[in-house]
Design a protein around this motif. Sequence first.
Motif, mmCIF file in Angstrom:
data_model
loop_
_atom_site.group_PDB
_atom_site.id
_atom_site.type_symbol
_atom_site.label_atom_id
_atom_site.label_comp_id
_atom_site.label_asym_id
_atom_site.label_seq_id
_atom_site.Cartn_x
_atom_site.Cartn_y
_atom_site.Cartn_z
ATOM 1 N N LEU A 148 0.828 -1.204 0.000
ATOM 2 C CA LEU A 148 0.000 0.000 0.000
ATOM 3 C C LEU A 148 0.868 1.262 0.000
ATOM 4 C CD1 LEU A 148 -2.772 -1.104 2.522
ATOM 5 C CD2 LEU A 148 -3.027 -0.799 0.051
ATOM 6 N N ARG A 149 1.951 1.244 0.764
ATOM 7 C CA ARG A 149 2.851 2.397 0.770
ATOM 8 C C ARG A 149 3.498 2.588 -0.597
ATOM 9 N NH1 ARG A 149 3.710 4.290 5.934
ATOM 10 N NH2 ARG A 149 3.165 2.855 7.635
ATOM 11 N N LEU A 150 3.849 1.479 -1.245
ATOM 12 C CA LEU A 150 4.443 1.555 -2.573
ATOM 13 C C LEU A 150 3.471 2.179 -3.574
ATOM 14 C CD1 LEU A 150 6.927 0.755 -4.303
ATOM 15 C CD2 LEU A 150 5.762 -1.423 -4.766
ATOM 16 N N ARG A 151 2.182 1.969 -3.382
ATOM 17 C CA ARG A 151 1.145 2.520 -4.261
ATOM 18 C C ARG A 151 0.765 3.949 -3.876
ATOM 19 N NH1 ARG A 151 -3.638 -1.540 -3.786
ATOM 20 N NH2 ARG A 151 -4.610 0.000 -5.175
ATOM 21 N N GLY A 152 1.424 4.502 -2.868
ATOM 22 C CA GLY A 152 1.112 5.869 -2.452
ATOM 23 C C GLY A 152 -0.141 5.984 -1.638
ATOM 24 N N LEU A 153 -0.526 4.908 -0.944
ATOM 25 C CA LEU A 153 -1.765 4.889 -0.179
ATOM 26 C C LEU A 153 -1.504 4.937 1.316
ATOM 27 C CD1 LEU A 153 -3.740 2.212 -2.235
ATOM 28 C CD2 LEU A 153 -3.984 4.702 -2.320
ATOM 29 N N GLU A 154 -0.380 5.542 1.717
ATOM 30 C CA GLU A 154 -0.099 5.661 3.137
ATOM 31 C C GLU A 154 -1.178 6.478 3.841
ATOM 32 O OE1 GLU A 154 3.433 7.162 6.184
ATOM 33 O OE2 GLU A 154 3.723 7.265 4.015
ATOM 34 N N ALA A 155 -1.656 7.525 3.178
ATOM 35 C CA ALA A 155 -2.790 8.307 3.680
ATOM 36 C C ALA A 155 -4.013 7.963 2.829
ATOM 37 C CB ALA A 155 -2.497 9.800 3.606
ATOM 38 N N ALA A 156 -5.134 7.728 3.480
ATOM 39 C CA ALA A 156 -6.337 7.289 2.776
ATOM 40 C C ALA A 156 -6.982 8.432 2.012
ATOM 41 C CB ALA A 156 -7.331 6.711 3.769
ATOM 42 N N ALA A 157 -7.344 8.163 0.774
ATOM 43 C CA ALA A 157 -8.128 9.131 -0.004
ATOM 44 C C ALA A 157 -9.565 9.114 0.494
ATOM 45 C CB ALA A 157 -8.073 8.779 -1.482
ATOM 46 N N GLY A 158 -10.257 10.223 0.345
ATOM 47 C CA GLY A 158 -11.647 10.296 0.769
ATOM 48 C C GLY A 158 -12.572 9.541 -0.172
ATOM 49 N N PHE A 159 -13.793 9.332 0.278
ATOM 50 C CA PHE A 159 -14.785 8.637 -0.535
ATOM 51 C C PHE A 159 -15.155 9.472 -1.751
ATOM 52 C CE2 PHE A 159 -19.342 8.054 -1.550
ATOM 53 C CZ PHE A 159 -19.275 6.753 -2.015
ATOM 54 N N ASN A 160 -15.249 8.817 -2.895
ATOM 55 C CA ASN A 160 -15.627 9.492 -4.133
ATOM 56 C C ASN A 160 -16.702 8.658 -4.826
ATOM 57 O OD1 ASN A 160 -15.508 11.417 -6.256
ATOM 58 N ND2 ASN A 160 -14.217 10.022 -7.433
ATOM 59 N N PHE A 161 -17.883 9.214 -4.953
ATOM 60 C CA PHE A 161 -19.001 8.480 -5.547
ATOM 61 C C PHE A 161 -18.884 8.458 -7.063
ATOM 62 C CE2 PHE A 161 -23.417 8.785 -7.308
ATOM 63 C CZ PHE A 161 -23.754 7.458 -7.106
ATOM 64 N N LEU A 162 -19.034 7.268 -7.650
ATOM 65 C CA LEU A 162 -19.041 7.103 -9.106
ATOM 66 C C LEU A 162 -20.460 6.782 -9.543
ATOM 67 C CD1 LEU A 162 -17.574 6.858 -11.832
ATOM 68 C CD2 LEU A 162 -17.198 4.438 -11.312
ATOM 69 N N ASN A 163 -21.095 7.725 -10.208
ATOM 70 C CA ASN A 163 -22.465 7.535 -10.667
ATOM 71 C C ASN A 163 -22.493 6.542 -11.824
ATOM 72 O OD1 ASN A 163 -25.188 7.798 -11.199
ATOM 73 N ND2 ASN A 163 -24.967 9.711 -12.322
ATOM 74 N N LEU A 164 -23.258 5.455 -11.644
ATOM 75 C CA LEU A 164 -23.366 4.426 -12.688
ATOM 76 C C LEU A 164 -24.730 4.449 -13.371
ATOM 77 C CD1 LEU A 164 -21.607 1.473 -10.838
ATOM 78 C CD2 LEU A 164 -20.641 3.027 -12.540
ATOM 79 N N GLY A 165 -25.544 5.440 -13.041
ATOM 80 C CA GLY A 165 -26.823 5.568 -13.722
ATOM 81 C C GLY A 165 -28.012 5.362 -12.810
ATOM 82 N N MET A 166 -29.148 5.043 -13.421
ATOM 83 C CA MET A 166 -30.402 4.976 -12.690
ATOM 84 C C MET A 166 -31.266 3.866 -13.267
ATOM 85 S SD MET A 166 -33.825 5.815 -13.366
ATOM 86 C CE MET A 166 -33.689 7.008 -14.684
ATOM 87 N N LEU A 167 -31.903 3.099 -12.381
ATOM 88 C CA LEU A 167 -32.874 2.085 -12.773
ATOM 89 C C LEU A 167 -34.133 2.295 -11.941
ATOM 90 C CD1 LEU A 167 -30.510 -1.028 -12.805
ATOM 91 C CD2 LEU A 167 -31.482 0.065 -14.818
#
Length: 256
Positions: free
Chosen positions: A172-191
Amino acid sequence: DESLRGHALASLEKRGVKVRLNTYTTEVGEDFVVLKDKHTGIEERIPVGLTVWAAGIEPVPFAEKMLDQLPSSARGVGGRINVDKWMRPPMPKEDLMGSIVVLGDAAAFVDDDEDENAAKQSYLPQTAQVAGQQGAFMARMLNRNYNMTATPPILQEAEEGDDVNKAREAWLRLRGLEAAAGFNFLNLGMLAYVGGGEALSQIVVGDVPLFAYAGSTGFILWRSVYLVKQVATRNRVLVTFDWVKTALFGRDVTRL
């Protein structure tokens, strides 16, 4: 989507449903409801024999009890609980930060895609899509052993001899994820199911629209996604059985 809204309205009216647009319900009595026109402000009292409320939701009593124990800044729109980018509500003491997380319908999460200078903040909708993504986000946070007290949450060092967690931490540190990114909603549409074997479906990825269907095609897509989203094969079999039973014998209204 304008065409989908038009199709939904036409589908409901075709089955005898009277749709009132731009209208508020201001009062519901034992044998009447009061409606108010959004533009003119004129109210209309309508006598009724049976009222079924199927619009709008409010948090469960547990959320209200929790708000009583949290700072006033935690009280959000519609009785929801304000949260930060890591789904944490304000706490009465700093060292308690991260000991509670709020997800789904109870959480008031500001939509980052909206203009920050807007006069009124926009919140993510109370939908299963939002709740599902928030649940997956929090599961990753916990599995990666982030220190939820810190802002932003940071990785905690694995204990000596815990080679598995040490290897995961290094990755995780190698991937630059030592500090957590915030939640980001990905809109996939509507049913949305509109009854009568018809549904609306609008598939997007973020802000990129892919396709939109209405009617029987949308209904097939809606049911397909509904089945796929079941958490176990047993649930998929039971749901399919219920659909087949309803198609053959009609709906079971004995418990209504």
